[in-house]
Scaffold this motif. Structure first.
Motif, PDB file in Angstrom:
ATOM      1  N   SER A   2       0.820  -1.204   0.000  1.00 37.98           N
ATOM      2  CA  SER A   2       0.000   0.000   0.000  1.00 37.98           C
ATOM      3  C   SER A   2       0.856   1.256   0.000  1.00 37.98           C
ATOM      4  CB  SER A   2      -0.906   0.008   1.226  1.00 37.98           C
ATOM      5  OG  SER A   2      -1.799  -1.060   1.150  1.00 37.98           O
ATOM      6  N   LYS A   3       0.360   2.238  -0.676  1.00 36.51           N
ATOM      7  CA  LYS A   3       1.030   3.518  -0.738  1.00 36.51           C
ATOM      8  C   LYS A   3       0.442   4.499   0.277  1.00 36.51           C
ATOM      9  CE  LYS A   3       2.274   7.139  -3.972  1.00 36.51           C
ATOM     10  NZ  LYS A   3       2.191   7.629  -5.336  1.00 36.51           N
ATOM     11  N   PHE A   4      -0.875   4.400   0.536  1.00 36.57           N
ATOM     12  CA  PHE A   4      -1.544   5.342   1.419  1.00 36.57           C
ATOM     13  C   PHE A   4      -2.212   4.609   2.578  1.00 36.57           C
ATOM     14  CE2 PHE A   4      -1.769   7.330  -2.824  1.00 36.57           C
ATOM     15  CZ  PHE A   4      -1.038   8.476  -2.564  1.00 36.57           C
ATOM     16  N   LYS A   5      -2.191   5.264   3.759  1.00 38.55           N
ATOM     17  CA  LYS A   5      -2.838   4.713   4.956  1.00 38.55           C
ATOM     18  C   LYS A   5      -3.909   5.674   5.443  1.00 38.55           C
ATOM     19  CE  LYS A   5       0.715   2.037   7.287  1.00 38.55           C
ATOM     20  NZ  LYS A   5       1.470   1.929   8.534  1.00 38.55           N
ATOM     21  N   LEU A   6      -5.065   5.103   5.768  1.00 35.46           N
ATOM     22  CA  LEU A   6      -6.161   5.875   6.336  1.00 35.46           C
ATOM     23  C   LEU A   6      -6.426   5.401   7.758  1.00 35.46           C
ATOM     24  CD1 LEU A   6      -8.707   5.763   3.379  1.00 35.46           C
ATOM     25  CD2 LEU A   6      -7.222   7.674   4.029  1.00 35.46           C
ATOM     26  N   LEU A   7      -6.997   6.292   8.538  1.00 32.78           N
ATOM     27  CA  LEU A   7      -7.485   5.929   9.860  1.00 32.78           C
ATOM     28  C   LEU A   7      -8.968   6.232   9.895  1.00 32.78           C
ATOM     29  CD1 LEU A   7      -6.974   4.927  12.746  1.00 32.78           C
ATOM     30  CD2 LEU A   7      -6.522   7.311  13.385  1.00 32.78           C
TER      31      LEU A   7
END
Length: 184
Positions: A2-7
């Motif tokens: 993954s390139k992007f992480k969300l919370l």
């Protein structure tokens, strides 16, 4: 990888919350290069500036916020406004020097709830949350908006989203958030 992480952060503490169900649906519809964790707010105490240091439950969420490139905020509505659990963790985070955990990060906002018999879902809570996010310098998506009437039969007994039209709307919102992450 993954390139992007969300919370994902839900205002509800209930185990079978429809807002947590929206976060599960959001997580299931993410583009391949995006992942999402969901914050656990159950043990987060009310913000109190008398604490010399944030307690461990708050520090855990802070660690997740620091790693996140953006947020998915599930705006549970209590008494026409934002649920205390969501507002509380944002209050804690806003006290970090330089607003380092929130400043400039993109956020999507969605919510399920609202009084029975109305179709406006959590529109009032989302409006208040949008005002809070402006102060916190979060970059909230303008559209698509996701307001779900939690009493219209679109969720199962465990709070999981079952309505295909809402699942599609959540997926569209996650795609828009992915575009915002790319631009950030």
């Amino acid at each position: 990888m993954s390139k992007f992480k969300l919370l994902g952060i839900a205002g509800s503490l209930r185990r079978h919350s429809t807002n947590k169900g929206l976060l599960r649906a959001a997580k299931a519809s993410l583009p391949d290069d995006v992942t999402m964790e969901v914050a656990d707010l159950l043990q987060v105490p009310l913000f109190n500036p008398d604490f010399p240091d944030p307690p461990p439950s708050v520090r855990r969420v802070f660690d997740q916020m620091a790693e996140a490139d953006g947020f998915v905020l599930a705006a549970t509505e209590y008494n026409y406004s934002v649920a205390p659990a969501l507002k509380n963790i944002l209050d804690w985070a806003s006290r970090v020097p330089g607003n380092a955990l929130l400043c400039g990060k993109p956020a999507a906002m969605l919510g399920a709830g609202g009084p029975m018999g109305t179709g406006i879902g959590t529109a009032r809570a989302q409006y208040h949350l949008r005002q809070i996010c402006v102060f916190l310098d979060l970059r909230v998506l303008n559209k698509p908006e996701v307001f779900v009437n939690a009493y219209a039969g679109g969720f199962d007994e465990e709070g999981n989203l079952t309505d295909p039209a809402v699942i599609e709307a959540v997926a569209a919102q996650m795609q828009a958030l992915r575009c915002a992450l790319k631009l950030n």
